[in-house]
Design a protein around this motif. Structure first.
Motif: not given
Lengths: 305, 305
Positions: A59-60, B21-23, B25, B28-33, B36, B149, B151, B163-164
Motif C-alpha cells: 500500500r502506497f 518500502i523506500r521511495t 524520498v 514517503l514510504y510504501g507499507r507492507s501488507g 497495513e 491521509y 500531508f 510526509q503522508l
C-alpha cells in the motif's frame, strides 16, 4: 399551471441524500459512512475473488516520489492530469508577504516551490521502481495487490469523474504469456463480479486520455493493438457509460522504463487490472437506488454477506 | 579484529524487514501488507472504543478545497507544512517545452499553476465548513468520526515523521462543557487503549509546531492554557518520545472562523482527539518487535482477536 421543477441530476441527488458531501470544488467530495461501507465492501470482494492467487499486498500513500514520476513517462501522455505538490520554503518576511497577499485576495501561490512529491496518478505507478530494485523476477513472475487514492486534474460535474478517487489494482509482471493470461483471467472474473452485482455492462476496447494531437496517435495505436479494455456500466448516461474496471497490457513499456527483467534477463512485460472503487459504488447506487438497505438481497449478500 | 558494524537504525530495520518500502524520498514510504494489517486493526479498535457514542462517519479524500484551506487560518501558523496541488494548464507548445526541460534535467515545475486543491493537513480540516453549512448545532452538539491521509512537508529520517500519514479523529462540537467532557473522556480512553496495547506512555501538555518567532508566542499560549495534550510513547528515542494521540481543545477558534453556532446562537466550541495510525503502528513494532506473530497474545487479541 406552474412549470415542473427541473429534474435533479444524479450528483445533486447524491448530495441531497448525504452520500456525497460538497466541498465547493467539482470532483472533490466527502463520502458518508454508507458510501464508504460500499467502497470497503467492494475492496473486500475483490480480495476474495483474487485472494487465492497469493498476490503480495503493498500500500502506497496518495503521493509518490517526483523523481520516479518524472522517469515514468506520465508527463509525455498526461501532463494535464498530473498534480505536483508545492510548499512554502521562505523565511518570516516571505511569510508576512504571503499572508498579505492572502488578505488582499491576491495570488499567494506563485512562490510555492515544487516538493519531491507528486500525487499518485494510478495505484501502480509507485510499484514499478520498487519491483525493479528487487532484481530479476522469479520464473513465475510477480503479482501485486495495490490500492490507493489517485489524483487526476479534471474538474467535472459527472460524479464518476472525481479528482481524488480510489483505485484497487492487481499488477502482474513476467513473460508476455503470463501477463496476458492474467489479463484474460481478470476479464472473466471482473465480468462475473459485476454481473453478480446486478450491473448491466459491456466490455469495450479503450484508450487512455492522451494529451494533444500526438496523443491521438498514441490512442489509436493503443486501440489498434487491443492493449486496453474497459468494463463499462451506464451511470451518468446510457450514451456514455462509465469505465468501472480497466484491463491494461503495457507490453514492455514499464519493464523497459524501469529495467524490470524476467528470470532469463529479457525485459519483463506487465499488465494490470484496475477497479474504480468510487465508480463501481456509484454504478450500484444508480442501478439499485440510493437506499442501501433496499438493494436486492443477492447484491447485499455479495457485498455485506 | 574487525570493527563491529554500525547498528542499523529503526527505519533501516523496517526497510530490511519489508514493513516499510523506500521511495527515495524521506518521510514517503510504501507499507507492507503486515504493516497495513496493524493500521487497519487500530482503526477498528478505535471504532470499537468510540462506537457506542454514535458519531457520524464522514470520510474526506486526502485533498481539500483551497478556498476552505485559506479561510481555515492554517497558513498563519503552519505555512511551512502545507502542500498545494499544482497542474499543467498549457497548450501543446507549452507541453513540448515542459518535456524539453525535463529531458535537459532542468526545472519543469515553475509553470505548474495552483489548482483549487490543497493537501489535507489534518483529518478534521475539511469538516468545519461542512458542519457550518448545516446551520445551528442541535442541543446535544455534534460528534464526527473522520479518517484520512494527511500531508505535512517535513522530510525526516525519523520513521514517525512521515510526509503522508493517516490520522483518525473524533471531533466534538457544542458548548465548552460538552467539548471539554469529550476531551476528558478520550484522555482516559486513549490512555487505557495504549496501555492495553502494552505501550509505555506519558500524557504531556504540548503545542503545535507554529512557524517563526510569532509562532513561539502562539505555542507558549497554547501550553499555558492547556489547550493541547499529547500521549507520548518512546519510539525513535527515550529522550524525544513520539506523540501518538493528541487531544485538542480549539475553544471557539473554528466556530468563529467558520460561523458554527450552538443551538442558542452562541459560537460553538470544538475539540478533537487524533490518532496517528502509522505512529501507533510504529510504537507497537518498536516495543513488541518486527514479527507481528510474536507479539504478546493479549496485544494480538486487542488488535486481531
Amino acid at each position: 399551471m406552474s412549470e415542473a421543477p427541473a429534474p435533479r441530476s444524479f450528483l445533486d441527488r447524491l448530495f441531497d441524500r448525504g452520500l456525497l458531501i460538497r466541498t465547493g470544488v467539482d470532483g472533490l467530495y466527502g463520502r458518508s459512512g454508507a458510501f464508504e461501507s460500499v467502497v470497503e465492501a467492494l475492496d473486500r470482494l475483490v480480495s476474495r475473488i483474487g485472494g487465492a492467487d497469493g498476490a503480495e499486498v503493498l500500500r502506497f500513500p496518495p503521493g509518490m516520489a517526483r523523481a520516479s514520476f518524472e522517469r515514468s513517462g506520465y508527463l509525455k501522455g498526461f501532463p494535464h492530469l498530473a498534480g505536483t505538490v508545492h510548499s512554502f520554503c521562505g523565511n518570516e518576511a516571505d511569510h508576512a508577504r504571503l499572508l498579505a497577499c492572502l488578505d488582499a485576495g491576491e495570488d499567494w501561490t506563485a512562490k510555492q516551490a515544487a516538493t519531491d512529491i507528486v500525487l499518485t496518478p494510478a495505484a501502480c505507478y509507485p510499484l514499478y521502481p520498487v519491483a525493479a530494485a528487487r532484481g530479476r523476477l522469479p520464473e513465475d513472475g510477480l503479482l501485486f495487490d495495490l490500492q490507493s487514492y489517485c489524483f487526476r486534474h479534471e474538474p467535472s460535474l459527472e460524479p464518476t469523474r472525481m479528482q481524488l478517487f480510489r483505485m484497487r489494482e492487481y499488477v502482474r509482471m513476467g513473460t508476455p504469456e503470463q501477463v496476458l493470461a492474467f489479463r484474460e483471467l481478470w476479464l472473466q472474473r471482473g465480468t462475473t463480479m459485476m454481473s453478480d452485482l446486478g450491473l448491466p455492462l459491456a466490455i469495450d476496447p479503450a484508450n487512455d486520455p492522451f494529451f494533444g494531437r500526438a496523443g491521438k496517435m498514441l490512442a489509436n495505436n493503443q486501440r489498434a493493438q487491443a492493449l486496453k479494455f474497459e468494463l463499462n456500466v451506464p451511470v451518468n448516461s446510457e450514451d456514455k457509460p462509465t469505465a468501472c474496471l480497466s484491463f491494461n497490457y503495457h507490453q514492455d513499456h514499464f519493464g523497459t522504463t524501469w529495467g524490470i527483467h524476467q528470470a532469463d534477463g529479457s525485459v519483463a512485460h506487465t499488465a494490470c487490472v484496475g477497479f474504480g472503487l468510487e465508480r463501481i459504488t456509484l454504478a450500484l447506487l444508480r442501478h439499485h437506488g440510493l437506499d442501501l438497505d433496499a438493494w436486492p438481497a443477492e447484491v447485499r449478500a455479495q457485498l455485506f454477506g
